[in-house]
Design a protein around this motif. Structure first.
Motif, PDB file in Angstrom:
ATOM      1  N   TYR A 185      70.668  25.621  36.951  1.00  0.00           N
ATOM      2  CA  TYR A 185      69.474  26.260  37.482  1.00  0.00           C
ATOM      3  C   TYR A 185      68.251  25.462  37.037  1.00  0.00           C
ATOM      4  N   GLY A 186      67.263  25.359  37.904  1.00  0.00           N
ATOM      5  CA  GLY A 186      66.022  24.715  37.537  1.00  0.00           C
ATOM      6  C   GLY A 186      66.153  23.215  37.345  1.00  0.00           C
ATOM      7  N   SER A 187      65.084  22.618  36.862  1.00  0.00           N
ATOM      8  CA  SER A 187      65.059  21.173  36.613  1.00  0.00           C
ATOM      9  C   SER A 187      64.082  20.883  35.488  1.00  0.00           C
ATOM     10  N   GLY A 188      64.203  19.701  34.941  1.00  0.00           N
ATOM     11  CA  GLY A 188      63.334  19.311  33.842  1.00  0.00           C
ATOM     12  C   GLY A 188      64.031  18.322  32.930  1.00  0.00           C
ATOM     13  N   GLU A 189      63.271  17.725  32.036  1.00  0.00           N
ATOM     14  CA  GLU A 189      63.835  16.736  31.118  1.00  0.00           C
ATOM     15  C   GLU A 189      64.564  17.376  29.951  1.00  0.00           C
ATOM     16  N   THR A 190      64.342  18.675  29.759  1.00  0.00           N
ATOM     17  CA  THR A 190      65.008  19.404  28.681  1.00  0.00           C
ATOM     18  C   THR A 190      66.079  20.316  29.276  1.00  0.00           C
ATOM     19  N   THR A 191      67.278  20.265  28.675  1.00  0.00           N
ATOM     20  CA  THR A 191      68.400  21.049  29.174  1.00  0.00           C
ATOM     21  C   THR A 191      68.851  22.059  28.125  1.00  0.00           C
ATOM     22  N   ILE A 192      68.960  23.301  28.529  1.00  0.00           N
ATOM     23  CA  ILE A 192      69.463  24.366  27.666  1.00  0.00           C
ATOM     24  C   ILE A 192      70.851  24.776  28.157  1.00  0.00           C
ATOM     25  N   ALA A 193      71.811  24.758  27.257  1.00  0.00           N
ATOM     26  CA  ALA A 193      73.150  25.260  27.564  1.00  0.00           C
ATOM     27  C   ALA A 193      73.159  26.762  27.311  1.00  0.00           C
ATOM     28  N   LEU A 194      73.386  27.532  28.354  1.00  0.00           N
ATOM     29  CA  LEU A 194      73.454  28.989  28.241  1.00  0.00           C
ATOM     30  C   LEU A 194      74.925  29.406  28.186  1.00  0.00           C
ATOM     31  N   ILE A 195      75.366  29.884  27.032  1.00  0.00           N
ATOM     32  CA  ILE A 195      76.728  30.387  26.912  1.00  0.00           C
ATOM     33  C   ILE A 195      76.733  31.801  27.473  1.00  0.00           C
ATOM     34  N   ASP A 196      77.413  31.969  28.600  1.00  0.00           N
ATOM     35  CA  ASP A 196      77.390  33.225  29.331  1.00  0.00           C
ATOM     36  C   ASP A 196      78.461  34.174  28.803  1.00  0.00           C
ATOM     37  N   CYS A 197      78.017  35.137  28.006  1.00  0.00           N
ATOM     38  CA  CYS A 197      78.916  36.190  27.523  1.00  0.00           C
ATOM     39  C   CYS A 197      78.713  37.481  28.313  1.00  0.00           C
ATOM     40  N   GLY A 198      77.943  37.369  29.396  1.00  0.00           N
ATOM     41  CA  GLY A 198      77.554  38.525  30.208  1.00  0.00           C
ATOM     42  C   GLY A 198      76.056  38.510  30.391  1.00  0.00           C
ATOM     43  N   ALA A 199      75.512  37.319  30.641  1.00  0.00           N
ATOM     44  CA  ALA A 199      74.061  37.105  30.632  1.00  0.00           C
ATOM     45  C   ALA A 199      73.349  37.871  31.732  1.00  0.00           C
ATOM     46  N   LYS A 200      72.247  38.510  31.384  1.00  0.00           N
ATOM     47  CA  LYS A 200      71.357  39.106  32.372  1.00  0.00           C
ATOM     48  C   LYS A 200      70.640  37.977  33.118  1.00  0.00           C
ATOM     49  N   HIS A 201      70.393  38.187  34.399  1.00  0.00           N
ATOM     50  CA  HIS A 201      69.772  37.164  35.226  1.00  0.00           C
ATOM     51  C   HIS A 201      68.393  36.770  34.730  1.00  0.00           C
ATOM     52  N   ASN A 202      67.685  37.713  34.120  1.00  0.00           N
ATOM     53  CA  ASN A 202      66.315  37.391  33.725  1.00  0.00           C
ATOM     54  C   ASN A 202      66.245  36.437  32.538  1.00  0.00           C
TER      55      ASN A 202
END
Length: 379
Positions: A185-202
């Motif tokens: 999702y999104g774009s940019g020079e910085t990348t965040i790894a989201l470990i999805d354990c049941g993540a809310k969309h927001n």
């Protein structure tokens, strides 16, 4: 002025008539608790038995977001606010998951005539479409007091045919709700790894709005595999359902991340998982925190934030090297922790809110500051 009064009176009359019509035609159902307590009610959802853990939420708004929050998986949700359904169901873009995750819904007064410019359907239609049972039980106050006194317990909604009680915590609920594929999702020079354990969309929306690229990965994804197809600058471990100790592979990933000193932010279940990964411990609360009005004090200060919460477990032992950061003003349970020197922190509440106050949204900015500092970039 008289026209406005006449219009209001007509609307009120229509609501009353529709409510009476619903009461006259609705099928009866029963909420049974494992201690033998019984509540009779009228069905306005899918008429098939369901079992789970009965919990209560004290929020005045936000039933579409709550129902679609993956953290409610396996739970029969009781709304304490007496009027539910009055503003219908918004477009799916407003949901916090791709479907309803709660096992069932209990309300005091179901309103079959929604009034809101964003409503796409009434609540009953949505529940039936997603095959979620729901009952209108007039005395939800008594039910809530029973849960507060005796604690959350197994329950079931039944109609003609009975079913066994089922303990949702016997299952790996995180594996059930986590994504099965890597998504960007999104774009940019910085990348965040989201470990999805049941993540809310927001959570994703909040990060993307801050100009970073988000790579969402399954709960058991190996972020440190040699063949990993992407690089990342920080890790956010999300909210989710169930007992945190079941998500052993996520805990292992967080341990490896701490060894590499990669910036980490945990939210809700993610807070508990970070605590376990660092050597702390968790426990099950008597009846949990579920609402948009939970007060949290900044540790050592008098500043209080109003927060959105949805959890049944809590951190009981803050691990070595960390310090308590937030404290629940109602029961003094831990609501956050941060490492004394390394870029790791987590909170039990939801800074992304939705529904609820946005008092603590600044935590996403703080997290990205830690990430940029670790990268050596200008903030």
């Amino acid at each position: 002025m008289m026209l406005q009064i006449d219009t209001a009176n007509k609307l009120l009359k229509d609501v009353v008539e529709d409510s009476l019509a619903f009461s006259a035609t609705a099928r009866k159902g029963v909420l049974l608790l494992e201690d033998g307590t019984r509540f009779e009610g009228l069905s306005f959802g899918y008429e098939q038995a369901t079992a789970g853990e009965v919990v209560f939420c004290t929020g005045m708004v936000g039933y579409p977001e709550a129902l679609t929050d993956p953290s409610y998986t396996g739970e029969i949700l009781t709304m304490t606010y007496p009027i539910i359904g009055n503003y219908g169901v918004p477009d799916a873009r407003r949901w916090e998951g791709d479907r309803i995750h709660a096992a069932g819904l209990i309300v005091s007064n179901y309103i079959p005539t929604p009034s809101h410019f964003e409503s796409t359907m009434d609540l009953s239609t949505w529940l039936k479409r997603e095959k979620i049972p729901a009952l209108e039980i007039k005395d939800t106050r008594l039910l809530t007091q029973h849960i507060r006194k005796h604690g959350t317990m197994l329950a079931k909604i039944v109609f003609d045919e009975d079913i066994p009680f089922h303990n949702p915590y016997a299952d790996n609920l995180v594996a059930r709700v986590s994504t099965s594929e890597v998504r960007e999702y999104g774009s940019g020079e910085t990348t965040i790894a989201l470990i999805d354990c049941g993540a809310k969309h927001n959570i994703i929306r909040s990060l993307v709005a801050r100009g970073v690229r988000v790579v969402e990965v399954p709960w058991d994804y190996d972020l440190f595999a040699d063949d990993r197809p992407f690089d990342f600058d920080g890790i956010l471990v999300s909210n989710g359902p169930g007992n945190p100790k079941v998500a052993e592979k996520t805990i292992q990933t967080l341990r490896a991340a701490m060894e590499h000193e990669i910036p980490i932010m945990g939210i809700c279940l993610g807070h508990q998982l970070l605590a376990l990964a660092a050597g702390g411990d968790t426990y099950k609360l008597k009846f949990g925190h579920r609402s948009q009005n939970q007060p949290c004090l900044l540790a050592g200060e008098k500043r209080c934030y109003i927060t959105t919460q949805n959890h049944g477990f809590a951190v009981g032992t803050v691990p070595e090297g960390f310090e308590p950061w937030f404290i629940n003003a109602n029961d003094n349970t831990n609501e956050g922790m941060r490492h004394r020197s390394l870029p790791f922190f987590s909170v039990q509440f939801h800074p992304e809110s939705t529904p609820g106050p946005m008092d603590t949204e600044w935590l996403f900015d703080l997290f990205l500051e830690k990430v940029y500092e670790a990268k050596g970039a200008l903030i």
